[in-house]
Write a protein that holds these residues in place. Structure first.
Motif, PDB file in Angstrom:
ATOM      1  N   SER A   1      55.118  30.709  21.244  1.00 25.10           N
ATOM      2  CA  SER A   1      55.805  30.641  22.543  1.00 25.10           C
ATOM      3  C   SER A   1      56.354  32.011  22.910  1.00 25.10           C
ATOM      4  O   SER A   1      56.548  32.867  22.038  1.00 25.10           O
ATOM      5  CB  SER A   1      56.951  29.621  22.490  1.00 25.10           C
ATOM      6  OG  SER A   1      58.063  30.166  21.800  1.00 25.10           O
ATOM      7  N   VAL A   2      56.625  32.180  24.216  1.00 22.05           N
ATOM      8  CA  VAL A   2      57.211  33.446  24.692  1.00 22.05           C
ATOM      9  C   VAL A   2      58.600  33.618  24.085  1.00 22.05           C
ATOM     10  O   VAL A   2      58.977  34.718  23.675  1.00 22.05           O
ATOM     11  CB  VAL A   2      57.307  33.447  26.242  1.00 22.05           C
ATOM     12  CG1 VAL A   2      57.957  34.720  26.739  1.00 22.05           C
ATOM     13  CG2 VAL A   2      55.946  33.267  26.873  1.00 22.05           C
ATOM     14  N   ASN A   3      59.347  32.520  24.009  1.00 15.47           N
ATOM     15  CA  ASN A   3      60.712  32.620  23.474  1.00 15.47           C
ATOM     16  C   ASN A   3      60.707  33.125  22.037  1.00 15.47           C
ATOM     17  O   ASN A   3      61.536  33.965  21.653  1.00 15.47           O
ATOM     18  CB  ASN A   3      61.416  31.253  23.559  1.00 15.47           C
ATOM     19  CG  ASN A   3      61.661  30.846  25.008  1.00 15.47           C
ATOM     20  OD1 ASN A   3      61.528  31.665  25.911  1.00 15.47           O
ATOM     21  ND2 ASN A   3      62.006  29.598  25.217  1.00 15.47           N
TER      22      ASN A   3
ATOM     23  N   ALA B   1      58.377  35.016  20.717  1.00 13.10           N
ATOM     24  CA  ALA B   1      57.940  36.421  20.760  1.00 13.10           C
ATOM     25  C   ALA B   1      59.103  37.343  21.129  1.00 13.10           C
ATOM     26  O   ALA B   1      59.241  38.447  20.576  1.00 13.10           O
ATOM     27  CB  ALA B   1      56.793  36.575  21.762  1.00 13.10           C
ATOM     28  N   VAL B   2      59.958  36.885  22.049  1.00 16.73           N
ATOM     29  CA  VAL B   2      61.098  37.701  22.472  1.00 16.73           C
ATOM     30  C   VAL B   2      62.090  37.884  21.330  1.00 16.73           C
ATOM     31  O   VAL B   2      62.624  38.977  21.123  1.00 16.73           O
ATOM     32  CB  VAL B   2      61.781  37.065  23.708  1.00 16.73           C
ATOM     33  CG1 VAL B   2      63.170  37.625  23.939  1.00 16.73           C
ATOM     34  CG2 VAL B   2      60.917  37.301  24.940  1.00 16.73           C
TER      35      VAL B   2
ATOM     36  N   PRO C   1      50.582  36.076  18.369  1.00 14.27           N
ATOM     37  CA  PRO C   1      50.347  34.731  18.917  1.00 14.27           C
ATOM     38  C   PRO C   1      48.987  34.210  18.457  1.00 14.27           C
ATOM     39  O   PRO C   1      48.002  34.950  18.474  1.00 14.27           O
ATOM     40  CB  PRO C   1      50.374  34.951  20.442  1.00 14.27           C
ATOM     41  CG  PRO C   1      50.151  36.409  20.655  1.00 14.27           C
ATOM     42  CD  PRO C   1      50.542  37.127  19.399  1.00 14.27           C
TER      43      PRO C   1
ATOM     44  N   LEU D   1      49.438  32.197  27.004  1.00 15.86           N
ATOM     45  CA  LEU D   1      50.612  32.625  26.228  1.00 15.86           C
ATOM     46  C   LEU D   1      50.597  34.144  26.043  1.00 15.86           C
ATOM     47  O   LEU D   1      51.616  34.816  26.222  1.00 15.86           O
ATOM     48  CB  LEU D   1      50.635  31.926  24.859  1.00 15.86           C
ATOM     49  CG  LEU D   1      51.695  32.458  23.884  1.00 15.86           C
ATOM     50  CD1 LEU D   1      53.109  32.225  24.428  1.00 15.86           C
ATOM     51  CD2 LEU D   1      51.537  31.828  22.515  1.00 15.86           C
TER      52      LEU D   1
ATOM     53  N   GLU E   1      51.665  35.824  29.204  1.00 14.30           N
ATOM     54  CA  GLU E   1      53.112  35.694  29.440  1.00 14.30           C
ATOM     55  C   GLU E   1      53.910  36.622  28.511  1.00 14.30           C
ATOM     56  O   GLU E   1      54.896  37.224  28.935  1.00 14.30           O
ATOM     57  CB  GLU E   1      53.548  34.233  29.237  1.00 14.30           C
ATOM     58  CG  GLU E   1      53.042  33.324  30.345  1.00 14.30           C
ATOM     59  CD  GLU E   1      53.355  31.839  30.116  1.00 14.30           C
ATOM     60  OE1 GLU E   1      53.212  31.067  31.077  1.00 14.30           O
ATOM     61  OE2 GLU E   1      53.721  31.457  28.992  1.00 14.30           O
ATOM     62  N   ILE E   2      53.467  36.754  27.289  1.00 11.12           N
ATOM     63  CA  ILE E   2      54.184  37.655  26.355  1.00 11.12           C
ATOM     64  C   ILE E   2      54.047  39.100  26.829  1.00 11.12           C
ATOM     65  O   ILE E   2      55.019  39.870  26.862  1.00 11.12           O
ATOM     66  CB  ILE E   2      53.655  37.492  24.904  1.00 11.12           C
ATOM     67  CG1 ILE E   2      53.971  36.103  24.366  1.00 11.12           C
ATOM     68  CG2 ILE E   2      54.248  38.559  23.987  1.00 11.12           C
ATOM     69  CD1 ILE E   2      53.345  35.794  22.996  1.00 11.12           C
TER      70      ILE E   2
ATOM     71  N   THR F   1      53.540  40.218  29.857  1.00  7.03           N
ATOM     72  CA  THR F   1      54.354  40.422  31.065  1.00  7.03           C
ATOM     73  C   THR F   1      55.826  40.563  30.679  1.00  7.03           C
ATOM     74  O   THR F   1      56.529  41.459  31.172  1.00  7.03           O
ATOM     75  CB  THR F   1      54.170  39.228  32.035  1.00  7.03           C
ATOM     76  OG1 THR F   1      52.796  39.103  32.332  1.00  7.03           O
ATOM     77  CG2 THR F   1      54.962  39.423  33.321  1.00  7.03           C
ATOM     78  N   THR F   2      56.283  39.707  29.779  1.00  7.22           N
ATOM     79  CA  THR F   2      57.689  39.755  29.348  1.00  7.22           C
ATOM     80  C   THR F   2      58.018  41.098  28.692  1.00  7.22           C
ATOM     81  O   THR F   2      59.024  41.734  29.020  1.00  7.22           O
ATOM     82  CB  THR F   2      57.974  38.613  28.332  1.00  7.22           C
ATOM     83  OG1 THR F   2      57.615  37.385  28.941  1.00  7.22           O
ATOM     84  CG2 THR F   2      59.431  38.578  27.931  1.00  7.22           C
TER      85      THR F   2
ATOM     86  N   VAL G   1      51.340  43.463  20.839  1.00  4.13           N
ATOM     87  CA  VAL G   1      50.834  42.092  20.724  1.00  4.13           C
ATOM     88  C   VAL G   1      49.479  42.099  20.013  1.00  4.13           C
ATOM     89  O   VAL G   1      48.537  42.758  20.457  1.00  4.13           O
ATOM     90  CB  VAL G   1      50.698  41.444  22.123  1.00  4.13           C
ATOM     91  CG1 VAL G   1      50.079  40.051  22.017  1.00  4.13           C
ATOM     92  CG2 VAL G   1      52.065  41.388  22.810  1.00  4.13           C
TER      93      VAL G   1
END
Ligand code: G3P
Length: 215
Positions: free
Chosen positions: A111-113, A115-116, A128, A143, A146-147, A149-150, A160
Motif C-alpha cells: 500500500s501507499v501508506n 511505502a510512506v 511493492p 500501486l 501512486e507510490i 506520485t507520492t 521504488v
C-alpha cells in the motif's frame, strides 16, 4: 531505469551479468531455499559477481533480532542492502539503520501508506509486490504509480523497486511510469531479448545472402 535480477541462483546471475545490463540483485528467503545453499555464502558470492546493490533479507521479525541480523549483513560486503519486512519493528529498524548509514530495502509493500512509512524512516528502497497484488484481483502497477506520485509530491528520496514481476508488461508499465528499478526473474529478463520478427528477420537476412552467393 535500473534492471535488477530477482534470484539467488549464481548461474543465472553470471549469465545476466555477462549481458552487461545488470544493475543489481534481490534475494529473499524463498529464493535462497530453492538453491539449498548457505544464505551468507551465497550472498557473499553474489556480491563478488555483481558490483551493484544486492539485497539480503533478515529472518527475524522482532526489533533486536532484525537489527542484529542487519548489522551482520552489512559486514558481509560493501554492496549488501538489508531487506527488512514492513512491520512496525521493521520500520524502527530502518530508522536506526539509516542513522548508521546502512542501506535498506523495505519489502512486502502492498500500500501507499506502508511505502510512506518506509520512506519517512529513510529506506533506500521500497519493494511493492505487483504480481502478488494482481494474483488476488488487484492492480499492482496502479500501486506503483501512486507510490511514485507520492514520493514526487513530497520529494522523498526512496527509490521504488517494482518486485514480484510476472511478465514483460510489468516491465513496460514500470518504464512508462518512471519507476527507478524493476527486479526481474531470470526467465522474464531473458524474454526481454525476444521478438518473433527479430528471429524471422535474421533468418531472412541469412537466407537471402546465402541464396545470392550460391546462385
Ligand atoms: O523478491 C521479492 C519478490 O520479487 C517476490 O516475487 O514472484 O514470489 O511474488 P514473487
Amino acid at each position: 531505469m535500473k534492471l535488477f535480477i530477482d534470484t539467488a541462483n549464481v548461474d543465472e546471475i553470471r549469465t545476466a551479468m555477462s549481458w552487461g545490463v545488470l544493475d543489481g540483485v534481490t534475494t529473499n528467503p524463498s529464493l535462497i531455499a530453492k538453491e539449498k545453499r548457505d544464505y551468507k555464502e551465497t550472498v557473499k558470492e553474489i556480491c563478488a559477481i555483481v558490483p551493484g546493490p544486492v539485497s539480503a533479507e533478515v529472518l527475524s521479525t522482532d526489533y533486536d533480532g532484525m537489527l542484529e541480523e542487519a548489522r551482520e549483513w552489512s559486514k558481509v560486503a560493501k554492496n549488501v542492502v538489508v531487506k527488512i519486512p514492513l512491520l512496525p519493528d521493521g520500520i524502527k529498524v530502518v530508522k536506526q539503520l539509516t542513522l548508521e548509514d546502512i542501506k535498506t530495502n523495505v519489502t512486502l509493500v502492498f500500500s501507499v501508506n506502508q511505502a510512506v512509512l518506509a520512506a519517512k524512516a529513510g529506506a533506500t528502497y521500497v519493494s511493492p509486490f505487483v504480481g502478488r497484488i494482481d494474483d488476488i484481483g488487484g492492480n499492482g502497477m496502479l500501486l506503483v504509480e501512486e507510490i511514485l506520485t507520492t514520493f514526487m509530491n513530497y520529494d522523498l528520496d526512496t527509490e521504488v523497486i517494482v518486485a514480484s514481476v510476472r511478465n514483460g508488461r510489468h516491465i513496460v508499465d514500470s518504464l512508462m511510469m518512471g519507476a527507478h528499478i524493476a527486479t526481474i526473474p531470470f526467465k522474464i529478463l531473458q524474454g526481454m531479448f525476444k521478438h518473433p520478427l527479430t528471429d524471422i528477420g535474421i533468418e531472412r537476412f541469412l537466407a537471402d545472402y546465402k541464396a545470392a552467393m550460391d546462385g
